[in-house]
Scaffold this motif. Sequence first.
Motif, PDB file in Angstrom:
ATOM      1  N   HIS A 110       0.894  -1.167   0.000  1.00  0.00           N
ATOM      2  CA  HIS A 110       0.000   0.000   0.000  1.00  0.00           C
ATOM      3  C   HIS A 110       0.921   1.203   0.000  1.00  0.00           C
ATOM      4  N   PHE A 111       0.670   2.121  -0.863  1.00  0.00           N
ATOM      5  CA  PHE A 111       1.591   3.267  -0.918  1.00  0.00           C
ATOM      6  C   PHE A 111       0.799   4.489  -1.366  1.00  0.00           C
ATOM      7  N   HIS A 112      -0.153   4.900  -0.523  1.00  0.00           N
ATOM      8  CA  HIS A 112      -1.075   5.973  -0.901  1.00  0.00           C
ATOM      9  C   HIS A 112      -0.432   7.345  -0.803  1.00  0.00           C
ATOM     10  N   THR A 113      -0.894   8.215  -1.688  1.00  0.00           N
ATOM     11  CA  THR A 113      -0.453   9.606  -1.665  1.00  0.00           C
ATOM     12  C   THR A 113      -1.467  10.439  -0.894  1.00  0.00           C
ATOM     13  N   MET A 114      -0.980  11.388  -0.121  1.00  0.00           N
ATOM     14  CA  MET A 114      -1.880  12.348   0.515  1.00  0.00           C
ATOM     15  C   MET A 114      -1.545  13.747   0.034  1.00  0.00           C
ATOM     16  N   ARG A 115      -2.579  14.510  -0.284  1.00  0.00           N
ATOM     17  CA  ARG A 115      -2.344  15.907  -0.659  1.00  0.00           C
ATOM     18  C   ARG A 115      -2.730  16.793   0.514  1.00  0.00           C
ATOM     19  N   ILE A 116      -1.821  17.650   0.904  1.00  0.00           N
ATOM     20  CA  ILE A 116      -2.051  18.532   2.044  1.00  0.00           C
ATOM     21  C   ILE A 116      -2.138  19.953   1.497  1.00  0.00           C
TER      22      ILE A 116
END
Lengths: 79, 438
Positions: B96-102
């Motif tokens: 699992h290697f999700h991206t988060m946008r902040i």
Amino acid sequence: MEQAEAQEKIVTALTKKLKTKSKFYFNDLAKILELKPRVAKKYITQMVVDQALEYWSSGSTSMYGLPGTGKQAGAEHEE
Amino acid sequence: MAKHETPLLDQLESGPWPSFVSDLKQEAEKRAKNEKGVEFQIPVDVVDDLLGVLELSFKHKRTHWKHGGIVGVFGYGGGVIGRYCDQPEMFPGVAHFHTMRINHPSGKFYTAEYLRQLCDLWDFRGSGITNMHGSTGDIIFIGTTTPQLEEIFYELSHNMNQDLGGSGSNLRSPSDCIGTARCEYACYDTNALCYTLTQDYQDELHRPAFPYKFKFKFDGCPNCCVASIARSDLAFVGTWRDEIRIDAEAVNAYVGGEFPPNGGAHAGRDWGPFDIQKEVTDLCPTKCMKYEKGKLYINDRECTRCMHCINVMPRALRIGNDRGCSILAGAKAPILDGAQMGSLIVPFIKVEDPYDEIKDNVIEPIWDWWMEEGKNRERLGELMKRQGFQRMIEVLGVDAVPQMVQEPRSNPYIFWKEDEVEGGWERDIDEFRKHHKR
Ligand code: SF4
Ligand code: SF4
């Protein structure tokens, strides 16, 4: 339209299409409800809160589906 | 000792430029040593496995990522982009290697303390790899697992006064230049407008209902430091409608070599003495300037506010006093029909808190039109092309002005509507026949 009625319409329509399709654009949902997008959004957002619908995102586009449906669902829940 | 052999990636470190491969190796090593004693919540070797899967993709010339998914934080339809590796046994660290946008702060102003908090959180609950910033402007957290998403969101929103950004068919995180906070060229407070619209359009930012992505960008002046004109569906570019303020004495100080041109930006080599004609007046795109007998003249009616003269002689020339912004619509990157720059829809509008005119007369009518008429995955710029610019200005209820015309008379097919023509389509046929035989 009552929230329950809207939800019923969406769930019925989406379930019918499940064999061929599990992810839907927002506009497809607005059409099912026969409402203008901004009005439809209120119902659809509530359905997500009530967990009758879930978001799916490719990163660039978002879609909606019934929770736990579609190919991806299996793949995403395996540990 | 590296977990995976990466001969192909190692190659990328050999050139003269800084390499992301070196950065990743450094991060992998830092995690392995863990000198700060962080209780890593995702695999400690996540970065090693990232290098490994990238090496494999180079070898196979195919990606090993599955992109997209249902993951997110509750109630938000954006801000998280699901990503899974299709070789999880080989690279369990990035299964699992999700991206988060902040959502980045307005003008990207940070304190060191805040940056440290962000990095500590991400070392603890993510891969430690960030991208400052993504093309929309967000702070990008690259790589974490599903159970961490809500934890990170809680920490950000409760303890760091911070929100996720937009992704998918949402309003994307609005982005602005440093504006009046630090720049004397700014014609309006970009930070205030960016912040206000971010707050006012939270629903559009987090709950996707648009046909596709939608971006706002705010530039304080036509220098366009955040490239709003090329990179946003609605670009707000600062401008003025009175005269450029000229300090005649300072102009001559530039001419006399007292002040370095361009704020000294070209100091790296000797370009010879400053030549105002060659470097300023001849380069004015509208040829509306002249320097004669020690005096600079500008015909402001013809000036297009390109900023060139002001950039060269900032101490002598200043933006006007009657300021606001121009609004351009429809810029986008390739995919369909190639890249497109924004088209001018509002030549000048005052930018005043609470910005009701901008919201009620520009943004919302455009959204209503696009949400109803836009096809799935159709950007505003594509809809504008498909239905025509004429339709666009009808939606806005504005009259066409010369600045909206790219070049005169190249298109003979202008269709007038009856209500646009004096007297309409009705005519007195007898009157007509008096002058025109059958
Ligand atoms: S766009 Fe103009 S106002 Fe904004 S930072 Fe750049 S030069 Fe300054
Ligand atoms: S801003 Fe540009 S167009 Fe206007 S006077 Fe200066 S160089 Fe000419």
